[in-house]
Design a protein around this motif. Structure first.
Motif, PDB file in Angstrom:
ATOM      1  N   ASP A 198      94.392 -17.650 -48.074  1.00  0.00           N
ATOM      2  CA  ASP A 198      95.314 -18.204 -49.065  1.00  0.00           C
ATOM      3  C   ASP A 198      96.482 -18.956 -48.432  1.00  0.00           C
ATOM      4  OD1 ASP A 198      93.808 -17.121 -51.166  1.00  0.00           O
ATOM      5  OD2 ASP A 198      94.881 -15.206 -51.036  1.00  0.00           O
ATOM      6  N   ASN A 199      96.490 -19.028 -47.108  1.00  0.00           N
ATOM      7  CA  ASN A 199      97.598 -19.680 -46.409  1.00  0.00           C
ATOM      8  C   ASN A 199      97.337 -21.185 -46.323  1.00  0.00           C
ATOM      9  OD1 ASN A 199      99.383 -20.711 -44.329  1.00  0.00           O
ATOM     10  ND2 ASN A 199      99.791 -18.573 -43.792  1.00  0.00           N
ATOM     11  N   LYS A 200      97.978 -21.933 -47.198  1.00  0.00           N
ATOM     12  CA  LYS A 200      97.784 -23.383 -47.280  1.00  0.00           C
ATOM     13  C   LYS A 200      98.234 -24.075 -45.997  1.00  0.00           C
ATOM     14  CE  LYS A 200      99.199 -27.447 -49.944  1.00  0.00           C
ATOM     15  NZ  LYS A 200     100.050 -27.950 -51.055  1.00  0.00           N
ATOM     16  N   GLU A 201      99.316 -23.583 -45.408  1.00  0.00           N
ATOM     17  CA  GLU A 201      99.862 -24.212 -44.211  1.00  0.00           C
ATOM     18  C   GLU A 201      98.889 -24.133 -43.029  1.00  0.00           C
ATOM     19  OE1 GLU A 201     104.298 -24.690 -42.332  1.00  0.00           O
ATOM     20  OE2 GLU A 201     103.741 -22.812 -43.305  1.00  0.00           O
ATOM     21  N   LEU A 202      98.204 -22.998 -42.918  1.00  0.00           N
ATOM     22  CA  LEU A 202      97.205 -22.865 -41.863  1.00  0.00           C
ATOM     23  C   LEU A 202      96.059 -23.847 -42.077  1.00  0.00           C
ATOM     24  CD1 LEU A 202      96.974 -18.993 -41.377  1.00  0.00           C
ATOM     25  CD2 LEU A 202      97.670 -20.658 -39.649  1.00  0.00           C
ATOM     26  N   ARG A 203      95.596 -23.964 -43.312  1.00  0.00           N
ATOM     27  CA  ARG A 203      94.520 -24.917 -43.621  1.00  0.00           C
ATOM     28  C   ARG A 203      94.938 -26.336 -43.261  1.00  0.00           C
ATOM     29  NH1 ARG A 203      94.192 -22.318 -48.584  1.00  0.00           N
ATOM     30  NH2 ARG A 203      94.971 -24.179 -49.657  1.00  0.00           N
ATOM     31  N   GLU A 204      96.149 -26.698 -43.647  1.00  0.00           N
ATOM     32  CA  GLU A 204      96.615 -28.063 -43.390  1.00  0.00           C
ATOM     33  C   GLU A 204      96.786 -28.326 -41.902  1.00  0.00           C
ATOM     34  OE1 GLU A 204     100.113 -28.612 -45.746  1.00  0.00           O
ATOM     35  OE2 GLU A 204      98.954 -29.011 -47.582  1.00  0.00           O
ATOM     36  N   THR A 205      97.206 -27.306 -41.172  1.00  0.00           N
ATOM     37  CA  THR A 205      97.340 -27.451 -39.713  1.00  0.00           C
ATOM     38  C   THR A 205      95.989 -27.771 -39.086  1.00  0.00           C
ATOM     39  OG1 THR A 205      99.222 -25.937 -39.649  1.00  0.00           O
ATOM     40  CG2 THR A 205      98.021 -26.282 -37.587  1.00  0.00           C
ATOM     41  N   ILE A 206      94.951 -27.082 -39.557  1.00  0.00           N
ATOM     42  CA  ILE A 206      93.596 -27.358 -39.068  1.00  0.00           C
ATOM     43  C   ILE A 206      93.155 -28.753 -39.496  1.00  0.00           C
ATOM     44  CG2 ILE A 206      91.168 -26.672 -39.287  1.00  0.00           C
ATOM     45  CD1 ILE A 206      92.225 -23.755 -39.603  1.00  0.00           C
ATOM     46  N   GLY A 207      93.466 -29.136 -40.730  1.00  0.00           N
ATOM     47  CA  GLY A 207      93.090 -30.457 -41.222  1.00  0.00           C
ATOM     48  C   GLY A 207      93.726 -31.583 -40.444  1.00  0.00           C
ATOM     49  N   GLU A 208      94.960 -31.403 -40.016  1.00  0.00           N
ATOM     50  CA  GLU A 208      95.680 -32.421 -39.261  1.00  0.00           C
ATOM     51  C   GLU A 208      95.016 -32.757 -37.935  1.00  0.00           C
ATOM     52  OE1 GLU A 208     100.333 -31.719 -40.611  1.00  0.00           O
ATOM     53  OE2 GLU A 208      99.488 -30.573 -38.958  1.00  0.00           O
ATOM     54  N   GLN A 209      94.205 -31.835 -37.440  1.00  0.00           N
ATOM     55  CA  GLN A 209      93.566 -32.045 -36.144  1.00  0.00           C
ATOM     56  C   GLN A 209      92.527 -33.159 -36.154  1.00  0.00           C
ATOM     57  OE1 GLN A 209      95.089 -30.450 -33.540  1.00  0.00           O
ATOM     58  NE2 GLN A 209      96.328 -30.125 -35.356  1.00  0.00           N
ATOM     59  N   LYS A 210      92.189 -33.647 -37.325  1.00  0.00           N
ATOM     60  CA  LYS A 210      91.266 -34.779 -37.427  1.00  0.00           C
ATOM     61  C   LYS A 210      91.765 -35.948 -36.591  1.00  0.00           C
ATOM     62  CE  LYS A 210      89.011 -37.722 -40.903  1.00  0.00           C
ATOM     63  NZ  LYS A 210      88.834 -37.974 -42.364  1.00  0.00           N
ATOM     64  N   ILE A 211      93.070 -36.156 -36.581  1.00  0.00           N
ATOM     65  CA  ILE A 211      93.669 -37.270 -35.831  1.00  0.00           C
ATOM     66  C   ILE A 211      93.569 -37.031 -34.329  1.00  0.00           C
ATOM     67  CG2 ILE A 211      95.795 -38.556 -35.436  1.00  0.00           C
ATOM     68  CD1 ILE A 211      96.606 -37.720 -38.324  1.00  0.00           C
ATOM     69  N   ILE A 212      93.925 -35.817 -33.889  1.00  0.00           N
ATOM     70  CA  ILE A 212      93.865 -35.494 -32.464  1.00  0.00           C
ATOM     71  C   ILE A 212      92.422 -35.542 -31.962  1.00  0.00           C
ATOM     72  CG2 ILE A 212      94.294 -33.698 -30.738  1.00  0.00           C
ATOM     73  CD1 ILE A 212      96.805 -35.043 -31.803  1.00  0.00           C
ATOM     74  N   LEU A 213      91.493 -35.040 -32.769  1.00  0.00           N
ATOM     75  CA  LEU A 213      90.078 -35.033 -32.373  1.00  0.00           C
ATOM     76  C   LEU A 213      89.571 -36.449 -32.134  1.00  0.00           C
ATOM     77  CD1 LEU A 213      87.414 -33.563 -31.895  1.00  0.00           C
ATOM     78  CD2 LEU A 213      87.023 -33.582 -34.372  1.00  0.00           C
ATOM     79  N   GLU A 214      89.992 -37.386 -32.949  1.00  0.00           N
ATOM     80  CA  GLU A 214      89.587 -38.781 -32.748  1.00  0.00           C
ATOM     81  C   GLU A 214      89.998 -39.266 -31.363  1.00  0.00           C
ATOM     82  OE1 GLU A 214      91.380 -40.893 -35.956  1.00  0.00           O
ATOM     83  OE2 GLU A 214      89.927 -40.192 -37.466  1.00  0.00           O
ATOM     84  N   ASN A 215      91.198 -38.898 -30.929  1.00  0.00           N
ATOM     85  CA  ASN A 215      91.673 -39.300 -29.608  1.00  0.00           C
ATOM     86  C   ASN A 215      90.885 -38.632 -28.489  1.00  0.00           C
ATOM     87  OD1 ASN A 215      93.796 -41.050 -30.408  1.00  0.00           O
ATOM     88  ND2 ASN A 215      95.058 -39.294 -30.918  1.00  0.00           N
ATOM     89  N   ILE A 216      90.569 -37.349 -28.665  1.00  0.00           N
ATOM     90  CA  ILE A 216      89.811 -36.625 -27.645  1.00  0.00           C
ATOM     91  C   ILE A 216      88.402 -37.197 -27.514  1.00  0.00           C
ATOM     92  CG2 ILE A 216      88.761 -34.387 -27.097  1.00  0.00           C
ATOM     93  CD1 ILE A 216      91.278 -33.055 -28.201  1.00  0.00           C
ATOM     94  N   VAL A 217      87.764 -37.493 -28.631  1.00  0.00           N
ATOM     95  CA  VAL A 217      86.433 -38.104 -28.610  1.00  0.00           C
ATOM     96  C   VAL A 217      86.485 -39.452 -27.882  1.00  0.00           C
ATOM     97  CG1 VAL A 217      84.671 -39.203 -30.052  1.00  0.00           C
ATOM     98  CG2 VAL A 217      85.510 -36.924 -30.633  1.00  0.00           C
ATOM     99  N   LEU A 218      87.530 -40.221 -28.127  1.00  0.00           N
ATOM    100  CA  LEU A 218      87.679 -41.511 -27.448  1.00  0.00           C
ATOM    101  C   LEU A 218      87.793 -41.315 -25.938  1.00  0.00           C
ATOM    102  CD1 LEU A 218      88.131 -44.574 -27.485  1.00  0.00           C
ATOM    103  CD2 LEU A 218      90.567 -44.126 -27.860  1.00  0.00           C
ATOM    104  N   LEU A 219      88.615 -40.353 -25.510  1.00  0.00           N
ATOM    105  CA  LEU A 219      88.779 -40.100 -24.078  1.00  0.00           C
ATOM    106  C   LEU A 219      87.462 -39.673 -23.435  1.00  0.00           C
ATOM    107  CD1 LEU A 219      92.193 -38.176 -24.052  1.00  0.00           C
ATOM    108  CD2 LEU A 219      91.783 -40.532 -23.319  1.00  0.00           C
ATOM    109  N   LEU A 220      86.729 -38.775 -24.082  1.00  0.00           N
ATOM    110  CA  LEU A 220      85.446 -38.317 -23.536  1.00  0.00           C
ATOM    111  C   LEU A 220      84.432 -39.447 -23.461  1.00  0.00           C
ATOM    112  CD1 LEU A 220      85.099 -34.869 -25.369  1.00  0.00           C
ATOM    113  CD2 LEU A 220      85.425 -35.205 -22.920  1.00  0.00           C
TER     114      LEU A 220
END
Length: 298
Positions: A198-220
């Motif tokens: 039920d913790n919305k903030e935790l869900r959103e924190t995980i959702g925000e990682q979409k941006i960081i993941l794009e950068n990591i995929v690019l680096l790899l």
């Protein structure tokens, strides 16, 4: 809260600037870890690091969720002997760095000492041990009051390591260190989120990682043609990226304004983002994260 802060604990150890790297010894110790490939500028990796704010934010987030310290979330320091290649050493150095940050947040000093020893051994095995001052690690990592001041130190330390590896044509290791730390931070956060649906903030924190993941995929992706291990990891991360397509980040633009803070005029960004992510999305992302991590730590 913006972006997963715990990944900053990837390098929650201080660089001893008084020790000059022994260039000759380092060159003599080089092995097949030198990878021919397109050079990635230090600015590119640094820009990703700079998107991640203070470890205090994830500290507050975890504490507010009411989740107690759970050592089972972490990669056991006893697994150290399994990491006998530079690829595995690099990824797990990043993972252990994040684990050290987690023990720090919960003031679990004895566990922290175990991770410090593992970090030092992996760093020495990668011939970057000269960047790790074990006395400073022990002093800072066992005192949670130092978390805020560690932000600048940890960023500088990673940049110093990245610069050195760039000079030695080993920038691939910087990418692996960053990836390992992010992967472990995601794993811990997903585990905490599963206990707090039920913790919305935790869900959103995980959702925000979409941006960081794009950068990591690019680096790899820069290394997929020259490094089989990184190519395999890239495939796994791309599967995770595909799962993140179900997460939507909607940004509402608002014109910036000027404010006076402590007598200094600063620009305030008034734009906002809405993270659209469900518990089902979190469950699917968590399962993939666990699968990828298991390959890395086994």
């Amino acid at each position: 809260m913006r972006i997963l802060a715990l990944v900053m604990a990837v390098f929650i150890f201080a660089c001893n600037s008084s020790k000059k790297p022994d260039e000759q010894a380092f060159l003599e110790s080089l092995d097949s870890t030198a990878v021919e490939g397109p050079a990635i500028s230090e600015e590119v990796i640094s820009s990703i690091i700079q998107q991640i704010p203070s470890p205090l934010e994830i500290s507050v987030l975890l504490k507010e969720s009411g989740t107690k310290y759970d050592k089972n979330f972490l990669n056991s320091a006893d697994n150290l002997s399994k990491y006998n290649s530079n690829y595995r050493k690099s990824l797990n150095l990043g993972i252990y760095g994040t684990d050290l940050g987690y023990t720090n947040i919960y003031e679990q000093n004895q566990d922290g000492l175990d991770y410090m020893a593992a970090i030092k051994e992996l760093a020495d095995g990668l011939s970057i041990g000269q960047f790790f001052d074990i006395e400073t690690i022990g002093r800072l990592a066992t005192n949670s009051k130092n978390l805020d001041s560690l932000l600048l130190i940890t960023t500088q330390n990673f940049n110093n390591i990245n610069h050195y590896l760039q000079e030695q044509n080993r920038a691939n290791l910087s990418v692996l260190l960053l990836t390992g730390g992010w992967l472990e931070a995601m794993h811990i956060t997903c585990q905490v989120a599963s206990k707090n649906p039920d913790n919305k903030e935790l869900r959103e924190t995980i959702g925000e990682q979409k941006i960081i993941l794009e950068n990591i995929v690019l680096l790899l992706s820069f290394y997929q043609e020259v490094d089989q291990n990184m190519a395999s990891l890239l495939v796994d991360m791309q599967k995770l990226q595909a799962e993140y397509e179900n997460v939507e980040i909607v940004t509402t633009y608002k014109e910036s304004t000027f404010e006076i803070v402590d007598g200094v005029m600063v620009i305030k960004d008034n734009s906002s983002s809405e993270i659209k992510i469900t518990n089902e999305n979190v469950s699917s992302i968590s399962a993939l994260i666990s699968s990828i991590r298991q390959k890395v730590i086994s």
